[in-house]
Design a protein around this motif. Structure first.
Motif, PDB file in Angstrom:
ATOM      1  N   LEU A 250      41.212  35.912  51.852  1.00  0.00           N
ATOM      2  CA  LEU A 250      42.291  36.319  50.605  1.00  0.00           C
ATOM      3  C   LEU A 250      42.474  38.694  50.654  1.00  0.00           C
ATOM      4  N   PRO A 251      43.266  39.202  50.720  1.00  0.00           N
ATOM      5  CA  PRO A 251      43.331  40.693  50.479  1.00  0.00           C
ATOM      6  C   PRO A 251      42.202  40.420  48.710  1.00  0.00           C
ATOM      7  N   PRO A 252      41.514  41.522  48.459  1.00  0.00           N
ATOM      8  CA  PRO A 252      40.560  41.409  47.110  1.00  0.00           C
ATOM      9  C   PRO A 252      41.705  42.149  46.442  1.00  0.00           C
ATOM     10  N   LYS A 253      42.437  43.251  46.362  1.00  0.00           N
ATOM     11  CA  LYS A 253      43.774  44.085  45.737  1.00  0.00           C
ATOM     12  C   LYS A 253      44.515  43.572  45.316  1.00  0.00           C
ATOM     13  N   ASP A 254      44.565  42.203  45.698  1.00  0.00           N
ATOM     14  CA  ASP A 254      45.670  40.904  45.832  1.00  0.00           C
ATOM     15  C   ASP A 254      45.073  40.048  44.343  1.00  0.00           C
ATOM     16  N   ALA A 255      43.842  39.958  44.387  1.00  0.00           N
ATOM     17  CA  ALA A 255      42.822  38.795  44.236  1.00  0.00           C
ATOM     18  C   ALA A 255      42.233  39.426  42.554  1.00  0.00           C
ATOM     19  N   THR A 256      42.443  40.037  42.260  1.00  0.00           N
ATOM     20  CA  THR A 256      42.172  40.669  40.891  1.00  0.00           C
ATOM     21  C   THR A 256      41.882  39.205  39.724  1.00  0.00           C
ATOM     22  N   GLU A 257      42.656  38.945  39.448  1.00  0.00           N
ATOM     23  CA  GLU A 257      42.947  37.879  38.461  1.00  0.00           C
ATOM     24  C   GLU A 257      42.777  36.010  39.202  1.00  0.00           C
ATOM     25  N   VAL A 258      42.061  36.599  40.386  1.00  0.00           N
ATOM     26  CA  VAL A 258      42.068  35.166  40.689  1.00  0.00           C
ATOM     27  C   VAL A 258      41.107  34.069  40.298  1.00  0.00           C
ATOM     28  N   THR A 259      41.402  33.121  39.891  1.00  0.00           N
ATOM     29  CA  THR A 259      40.262  31.817  39.666  1.00  0.00           C
ATOM     30  C   THR A 259      39.295  31.382  40.496  1.00  0.00           C
ATOM     31  N   PHE A 260      39.375  31.561  41.535  1.00  0.00           N
ATOM     32  CA  PHE A 260      38.829  30.777  42.808  1.00  0.00           C
ATOM     33  C   PHE A 260      37.589  31.782  43.516  1.00  0.00           C
TER      34      PHE A 260
END
Length: 375
Positions: free
Chosen positions: A194-204
């Protein structure tokens, strides 16, 4: 009287083959106006189910006798009742199995082409929602890009062709549909990217897709090169596959470009979108075949049902790529946009892993067309 049923796969073939079909849609007028089964040679009559409870005599003269007739409702129950009444009146009709819910979920695999050393690339056409996902196969291994939540379709297809899914990738954090990426990676024991800049709030946990990453599929080294291309989201990432295909995510479509407003940051992301389309993409070879994550209208389908076009052709024909004035471009992608996707904020939170919803709720959230483009 028992009536015939028609599956969503059979209807999809009619769409691909440009066959004639007459559809009697018995949903409410507003639902029909918002979203229907589209085909180049399809004709329609929309009469709400509750207006037909006393009989179908009033519509018999509006139904042709020289075409296949399909009755459609939301979930495939009301359509059976209406189809039975039409059958009793002497017409040969079918009911759509599973209704529009099934239509929204169907994935039709189409082979796009061959890759080096006997590799292959397939496009999964989610015909009822306009979503496109991909399977890249090499030496018995497969990568899935932009998976829909119906993960069994990919697992079954991979098993059929003798491939094991080893990598699952999302081009960005989706807002119009629930991603199956994380679930599929767990089911296949694959790596999820997953692109990290889109994943700042992911829980996994995930593997970060950064500009220049290479994800190798199979021992034949068909590399997926990650190309950072923000604008639709801040993390949007495209993939160049085998130096032959450009998987553009929701940045570039066949007849439009991606909208930058689904995280509430349209004004902030307009410049990124223009930079991706007018600079980064222009530096790529024009012969790359663009494979987007969505299509908007049925006219974008090729003769075999696939959706693709060369990058050079899109720079000639796609209006969104030919706006010289920056202010005009900004106006195009921030004003007069179509309605935002159904439940898009909640879908984003599901895709971040923040909340969960049961299957029925997920189906309700995804009902309707995709609305990821500026048109």
């Amino acid at each position: 009287m028992k009536v015939n049923s028609m599956t969503v796969k059979e209807v999809t073939k009619k769409v691909f083959n440009k066959e004639d079909l007459f559809i009697l849609d018995v949903r409410n007028a507003s639902d029909f106006a918002d979203w229907k089964i589209e085909g180049e040679h399809f004709d329609y009559l929309n009469v709400a189910y509750f207006d037909l409870l006393d009989g179908v005599e009033g519509i018999l003269d509006k139904i042709p006798s020289d075409k296949d007739i399909l009755v459609v409702c939301a979930k495939g129950r009301s359509s059976i009742v209406v189809a039975e009444m039409l059958s009793d009146a002497g017409l040969s009709v079918s009911s759509l199995e599973g209704g529009m819910t099934a239509w929204s979920e169907h994935l039709e695999p189409v082979k796009i082409g061959d890759l080096k050393d006997r590799g292959e690339i397939y496009q999964f056409v989610r015909i009822g929602k306009g979503c496109l996902s991909y399977m890249i196969v090499s030496n018995g291994e497969a990568a899935i890009i932009d998976s829909a939540r119906m993960t069994e379709a990919y697992l079954e297809f991979a098993a059929r062709i003798g491939a094991k899914i080893t990598h699952v990738l999302d081009t960005h954090l989706h807002a119009d549909h629930i991603s199956g990426g994380r679930k599929l990676a767990e089911e296949a024991n694959a790596t999820y990217w997953l692109p990290p800049k889109d994943a700042t709030e992911v829980t996994f946990d995930y593997q970060p897709l950064n500009d220049g990453n290479e994800v190798v599929i199979g021992s034949t080294a068909i590399a997926i090169h990650a190309l950072y291309s923000p604008g639709h989201t801040i993390g949007s990432t495209s993939f160049v596959v085998d130096e032959k295909y450009l998987l553009s995510g929701d940045i570039l479509f066949i007849d439009s470009i991606g909208r930058p407003d689904l995280a509430g940051l349209a004004e902030d992301w307009v410049a990124d979108l223009r930079e991706s389309l007018y600079t980064r993409y222009r530096e790529l070879p024009g012969e790359l075949v663009v494979l987007p994550a969505h299509f908007m209208i049925i006219d974008e389908l090729n003769a075999d049902g696939s959706v693709s076009e060369t990058l050079s052709t899109l720079y000639e024909t796609n209006h969104g790529l030919n706006i010289e004035d920056e202010n005009e471009f900004k106006k195009l992608v921030t004003e007069n946009l179509p309605p935002q996707p159904n439940a898009y904020q909640e879908i984003r939170e599901i895709n971040m892993g923040k909340i969960e919803r049961d299957l029925v709720k997920q189906q309700e959230m995804e009902i309707g067309p995709n609305r990821c483009s500026v048109r």
